[in-house]
Design a protein around this motif. Structure first.
Motif, PDB file in Angstrom:
ATOM      1  N   LYS A  36    -114.300  -9.933-111.240  1.00 31.85           N
ATOM      2  CA  LYS A  36    -113.164  -9.561-110.392  1.00 31.85           C
ATOM      3  C   LYS A  36    -113.186  -8.136-109.843  1.00 31.85           C
ATOM      4  N   ASP A  94    -111.347 -10.799-120.326  1.00 35.54           N
ATOM      5  CA  ASP A  94    -109.976 -11.301-120.260  1.00 35.54           C
ATOM      6  C   ASP A  94    -109.860 -12.427-121.281  1.00 35.54           C
ATOM      7  N   GLU A  95    -108.734 -13.098-121.296  1.00 34.91           N
ATOM      8  CA  GLU A  95    -108.519 -14.161-122.287  1.00 34.91           C
ATOM      9  C   GLU A  95    -108.913 -15.532-121.763  1.00 34.91           C
ATOM     10  N   VAL A  96    -109.579 -15.566-120.610  1.00 38.48           N
ATOM     11  CA  VAL A  96    -109.966 -16.841-119.995  1.00 38.48           C
ATOM     12  C   VAL A  96    -111.467 -17.085-120.107  1.00 38.48           C
ATOM     13  N   HIS A  97    -112.247 -16.063-119.779  1.00 42.65           N
ATOM     14  CA  HIS A  97    -113.699 -16.231-119.758  1.00 42.65           C
ATOM     15  C   HIS A  97    -114.312 -15.889-121.116  1.00 42.65           C
ATOM     16  N   LYS A 133    -113.895 -17.002-126.544  1.00 45.03           N
ATOM     17  CA  LYS A 133    -112.934 -16.145-125.860  1.00 45.03           C
ATOM     18  C   LYS A 133    -112.618 -14.950-126.759  1.00 45.03           C
ATOM     19  N   GLN A 135    -110.025 -13.435-127.756  1.00 44.63           N
ATOM     20  CA  GLN A 135    -108.957 -13.528-128.753  1.00 44.63           C
ATOM     21  C   GLN A 135    -109.355 -14.389-129.950  1.00 44.63           C
ATOM     22  N   LYS A 163    -113.619 -22.538-132.523  1.00 43.26           N
ATOM     23  CA  LYS A 163    -113.053 -21.947-131.308  1.00 43.26           C
ATOM     24  C   LYS A 163    -114.119 -21.393-130.374  1.00 43.26           C
ATOM     25  N   GLY A 222    -117.236 -16.252-114.208  1.00 47.25           N
ATOM     26  CA  GLY A 222    -116.576 -15.708-113.021  1.00 47.25           C
ATOM     27  C   GLY A 222    -117.534 -14.863-112.222  1.00 47.25           C
TER      28      GLY A 222
END
Length: 230
Positions: A36, A94-97, A133, A135, A163, A222
């Motif tokens: 990004k 981030d918490e998505v990738h 991820k 987290q 996870k 991403g």
């Protein structure tokens, strides 16, 4: 995991002499890259890194000239003698990738194969790579080996983690209890064979000082910009 904090400032590409002067004044050149946003050349204080580097897989809230972004340490280039940080790569997260990280594997206890059966405990590998991820990243895998008998080997596939996915092949040996030197060497050989057969994990090496080099960010999903020169 707790979020750590770090202050950084932007910098311009520099020659070997400029970078050496920065280090003498207590600064460490680095780069931030990832999804990004375009890569940015940065400078951080060497004293600030002393508390951050031992916590390699933690998310860091980086304040870059007033702009806060979450990053993780991707790679550190060190002086081969003094082990001082010469250059540091940060990956935006981030918490998505998901990202690829190296997690320590720690054995706990004394195997019954050692205490009762006269075996020898051998460690073949002290860490594993996994993709998860941020987290969900564990601090470490702590394995109680008290019930391990002579002749038994613990593999990556024996670790429990729901996870994310292991990048290190499941057949890779981590540790085991042998009856003597031959068994210990067999455990180490099994780990070496599995590692050699594993596909190379994506990595972004730090560029050599004074050279222009570009490489895409690795370890997160991403779109991202390339990695510019230092």
């Amino acid at each position: 995991m707790e979020h750590l904090k770090l202050t950084a400032k932007k910098r311009e590409p520099g020659s070997k002499g400029k970078l050496a002067a920065m280090r003498r004044e207590g600064g460490v050149p680095g780069i931030v890259y990832g999804p990004k946003s375009e890569p940015r050349l940065i400078e951080v204080k060497a004293t600030d890194l002393r508390t951050l580097l031992p916590k390699r897989n933690h998310v860091i809230e980086m304040n870059l000239d007033g702009e806060v972004q979450n990053v993780m340490v991707k790679q550190v280039e060190r002086d081969p003698i003094r082990r001082d940080a010469l250059h540091i790569d940060f990956l935006r997260v981030d918490e998505v990738h998901p990202v690829i990280v190296t997690i320590p594997v720690i054995s706990q206890g004394i195997p019954i194969g050692v205490k009762v059966q006269g075996g020898v405990f051998a460690i073949a590998k002290k860490s594993v790579k996994l993709k998860a991820k941020v987290q969900d990243i564990p601090e470490s895998f702590v394995i109680d080996v008290s019930d391990m008998e002579t002749g038994k080997t613990f593999y990556v596939r024996d670790l429990k983690f729901e996870k994310g996915v292991f990048v290190t092949p499941g057949r890779t040996a981590l540790f085991g209890v042998g009856t003597g030197r031959k068994e210990d060497e067999a455990i180490a050989a099994a780990a070496a064979t599995a590692a050699a057969a594993a596909p190379a994990a994506a990595a972004t090496p730090a560029a050599a000082e004074g050279k222009d080099k570009a490489a895409p960010a690795a370890g997160a999903g991403g779109k991202s910009g390339g990695k510019p020169s230092k």
